[in-house]
Design an enzyme around this catalytic site. Structure first.
Site, PDB file in Angstrom:
ATOM      1  N   CYS A  50      33.622 -50.918 -23.371  1.00 34.80           N
ATOM      2  CA  CYS A  50      34.868 -50.414 -22.791  1.00 34.80           C
ATOM      3  C   CYS A  50      35.984 -51.315 -23.296  1.00 34.80           C
ATOM      4  O   CYS A  50      36.077 -52.487 -22.888  1.00 34.80           O
ATOM      5  CB  CYS A  50      34.815 -50.401 -21.270  1.00 34.80           C
ATOM      6  N   HIS A  55      31.351 -41.706 -30.130  1.00 37.97           N
ATOM      7  CA  HIS A  55      32.574 -40.910 -30.030  1.00 37.97           C
ATOM      8  C   HIS A  55      32.542 -39.757 -31.018  1.00 37.97           C
ATOM      9  O   HIS A  55      32.054 -39.903 -32.146  1.00 37.97           O
ATOM     10  CB  HIS A  55      33.810 -41.763 -30.327  1.00 37.97           C
ATOM     11  N   GLU A  99      36.113 -39.193 -21.266  1.00 38.73           N
ATOM     12  CA  GLU A  99      35.159 -40.290 -21.359  1.00 38.73           C
ATOM     13  C   GLU A  99      33.800 -39.887 -20.789  1.00 38.73           C
ATOM     14  O   GLU A  99      33.723 -39.307 -19.704  1.00 38.73           O
ATOM     15  CB  GLU A  99      35.677 -41.525 -20.621  1.00 38.73           C
ATOM     16  N   CYS A 105      41.696 -44.993 -23.130  1.00 40.13           N
ATOM     17  CA  CYS A 105      40.333 -45.353 -23.518  1.00 40.13           C
ATOM     18  C   CYS A 105      40.431 -46.223 -24.758  1.00 40.13           C
ATOM     19  O   CYS A 105      40.795 -45.740 -25.845  1.00 40.13           O
ATOM     20  CB  CYS A 105      39.502 -44.098 -23.800  1.00 40.13           C
ATOM     21  N   GLY A 144      37.974 -45.276 -27.460  1.00 37.63           N
ATOM     22  CA  GLY A 144      38.419 -44.019 -28.028  1.00 37.63           C
ATOM     23  C   GLY A 144      39.554 -44.218 -29.013  1.00 37.63           C
ATOM     24  O   GLY A 144      39.594 -43.579 -30.079  1.00 37.63           O
TER      25      GLY A 144
END
Length: 273
Positions: free
Chosen positions: A74, A155, A204, A213, A216
């Site tokens: 994260c 992702h 997410e 994010c 991301g």
């Protein structure tokens, strides 16, 4: 048993941080994490973060999405933990080792090296990860040919004309849970607006739509760079604000942006266990 916590956020992506460096927590299950993350009956957050001792880095960071699932990485939480600890620090995560340091614009995080091999994402079978030959219907069109990237977690990045025109709350969970992604996936919809600028929204994995994010932003920037759409340093603007992402000649990603302490408090562990 009273447990202290710190509520933090990075561009609105919010966390409950538990510091277990000096005193171990009672056994933490996914149910406890989900109960603490519940915005109606718990403290409320996108992710629950636990800081623990590590034999591989300065400290270990464990990450639980609001559905209770423990995940690998994260980016926004990495900045939050870097701010909370202070100074330059290395962190062990399930996705690998990362490093944070103070920066004029907040906290800079060395997010490590991206992976593009189909089995490193992972995908269900071998295919081109620069333009996956798959798509999902959306309205009169489709979201198709995403870039697949692993930046500590998986992702799929879709480049579109307008990320805010995509019904992400509807299509996000369908893509996240598609069997082609055996460990599920984070879904990114992005528009390149200049050689150094990207607009991004993210669904997410395990958390839904969030205001920001970090992984991301990293995955999307690298995907755009691989396709030759942007330069090697870009500003990625999410609903919560901008992050600066750079991919250097040594194949390492640096993410720079703010992190904020919202408030501190404590709770009775027995109320959630």
């Amino acid at each position: 048993m009273q447990i202290a916590f710190t509520k933090m956020h990075g561009l609105g992506n919010d966390f409950v941080v538990l510091d277990a460096r000096d005193h171990a927590l009672p056994p933490l299950t996914g149910d406890v994490a989900a109960a603490l993350a519940d915005r109606h009956t718990g403290i409320g957050c996108d992710q629950l973060i636990v800081i623990e001792p590590s034999d591989r880095a300065d400290w270990r960071m464990r990450i639980y999405n609001c559905d209770g699932g423990e995940v690998e990485a994260c980016g926004n939480a990495s900045r939050a933990v870097g701010l909370l600890i202070g100074g330059a620090v290395t962190l062990e995560t399930k996705g690998g080792l990362i490093a944070t340091r103070p920066h004029d614009n907040g906290i800079a995080v060395d997010m490590g090296e991206p992976r593009f091999e189909w089995d490193a994402i992972p995908l269900g079978y071998a295919m081109d990860t620069l333009a996956m030959p798959v798509g999902w219907p959306v309205g009169d069109g489709a979201l198709e040919n995403p870039v697949a990237v692993n930046v500590g977690n998986p992702h799929a990045v879709f480049f579109v004309d307008d990320p805010y025109a995509v019904p992400l709350a509807e299509i996000g969970p369908l893509i996240e849970n598609d069997p082609i992604f055996p460990e599920r996936v984070n879904v990114n919809v992005a528009a390149v607006t200049a050689r150094d600028a990207i607009t991004l929204r993210v669904w997410e994995r395990g958390a839904g739509i969030t205001r920001a994010c970090g992984t991301g932003a990293c995955a999307t920037a690298v995907a755009a760079m691989r396709r030759g759409l942007v330069d090697r340093t870009v500003t990625v603007t999410l609903p919560g604000g901008p992050l600066t992402i750079a991919w250097d000649d040594h194949n390492r990603i640096t993410m720079t942006g703010p992190a904020t302490i919202s408030f501190t408090g404590s709770f009775d562990w027995g109320d959630y266990a």
